[in-house]
Design a protein around this motif. Structure first.
Motif, PDB file in Angstrom:
ATOM      1  N   LEU A   1       0.818  -1.205   0.000  1.00 18.54           N
ATOM      2  CA  LEU A   1       0.000   0.000   0.000  1.00 18.54           C
ATOM      3  C   LEU A   1       0.855   1.259   0.000  1.00 18.54           C
ATOM      4  O   LEU A   1       0.566   2.221  -0.730  1.00 18.54           O
TER       5      LEU A   1
ATOM      6  N   LEU B   1       0.854   3.838  -3.130  1.00 16.08           N
ATOM      7  CA  LEU B   1       0.472   5.232  -2.950  1.00 16.08           C
ATOM      8  C   LEU B   1       1.600   6.166  -3.360  1.00 16.08           C
ATOM      9  O   LEU B   1       1.362   7.203  -4.000  1.00 16.08           O
TER      10      LEU B   1
ATOM     11  N   MET C   1      -8.415   3.514  -0.187  1.00 12.94           N
ATOM     12  CA  MET C   1      -7.516   2.770   0.701  1.00 12.94           C
ATOM     13  C   MET C   1      -8.209   1.515   1.214  1.00 12.94           C
ATOM     14  O   MET C   1      -7.615   0.431   1.264  1.00 12.94           O
TER      15      MET C   1
END
Length: 300
Positions: free
Chosen positions: A94, A98, A233
């Motif tokens: 993640l 990002l 998310m």
């Protein structure tokens, strides 16, 4: 029909469009997946034997589940390893996704090409190809005399971390992370794409207003970008958790496969599958409830 659709409220239209998008999956699930799923549930309560007339089962109740939980150390060990790998693998994916998405959102020469490169692993990262690439890059590459690849062997990292005073357990975590850098990079394509879509959906007025108030880019990221990305998310967390647990190299997946097709124990392998799916569902539910509270509603 068309006039009725035009007169429909916006919220109802969104629900209808969402249903139409998932309808192909629902039909595919009913036609191709529901039957085998129920069959595996039936097998999990039986001791299946392969005979000349085909598979025949003897009802054993919860014996397969009890053996997996209380008497099979291999299943518990592999399940714990899967959850441990998920705990540090998912955050890494993640954060990396990002970071790449934020870079690719900005305008620069060659941005379209770099976006295509970031999504390329999703297209070609089949299980067989991934295994070949890992063997060629890390195994054959080191045998070919590439000195810089020595770092991936672990000895260089161990020496550095020992000098810095890190303990053995923390060093092991670092080694596991470094050994999976290749996999983590190749498993971030979908997440990067979703984060990009979320970044472009954030209204630019928020950044302009915050700039007028004196907010810096770092403050804008924490106060605007990250809160507004929480719905994406949550989606990425759920997707990454499922992708991690169903990875072709996952120890539990390999154990279930070998139990069914190498040991011909279809009943026990079905019980293992249902236990594993139940554990994943519980973990997904916990992650969903935890992150749902952080979601920012634009209409509030």
């Amino acid at each position: 029909m068309f006039n009725r659709l035009q007169a429909m409220p916006y919220t109802k239209k969104k629900q209808l469009y969402g249903f139409l998008f998932v309808l192909p999956w629902v039909l595919g699930f009913i036609l191709f997946f529901a039957g085998p799923l129920l069959t595996s549930l039936k097998y999990s309560f039986h001791n299946m034997e392969l005979t000349a007339d085909g598979l025949k089962g003897t009802y054993v109740g919860w014996e397969n589940f009890n053996y997996a939980i209380f008497k099979d150390p291999a299943f518990i060990r592999e399940a714990v390893n899967s959850f441990v790998n998920m705990f540090y693998g998912v955050p890494l994916i993640l954060v990396y996704s990002l970071f790449v998405a934020v870079l690719l959102k900005n305008k620069f020469r060659g941005r379209g090409f770099m976006r295509a490169i970031s999504f390329l692993p999703v297209i070609i990262a089949s299980g067989v190809l991934m295994q070949i690439l890992k063997e060629d890059v890390f195994s054959e590459g080191m045998r070919g005399g590439v000195e810089s690849v020595y770092l991936f062997g672990g000895a260089g990292i161990n020496n550095v971390l020992n000098e810095l005073g890190f303990g053995p357990q923390l060093i092991e975590v670092f080694n596991n992370v470094i050994a999976r850098i290749f996999d983590l990079t190749w498993r971030s394509g979908v997440q990067v794409l979703l984060f990009l879509a979320g970044l472009h959906a954030i209204p630019g007025d928020l950044y302009e207003a915050s700039s007028v108030e004196g907010a810096r880019p770092w403050e804008q990221f924490w106060k605007i970008t990250l809160p507004m990305l929480m719905p994406i998310m949550l989606l990425n967390v759920i997707y990454t958790i499922i992708d991690t647990f169903t990875d072709y190299g996952n120890g539990v997946i390999l154990m279930i496969y070998n139990t069914a097709f190498s040991q011909v124990r279809f009943g026990y392998s079905s019980a293992l599958s249902w236990l594993y799916c139940l554990a994943i569902a519980l973990f997904l539910g916990a992650a969903y409830m935890l992150l749902k509270k952080q979601i920012v509603n634009l209409q509030d």
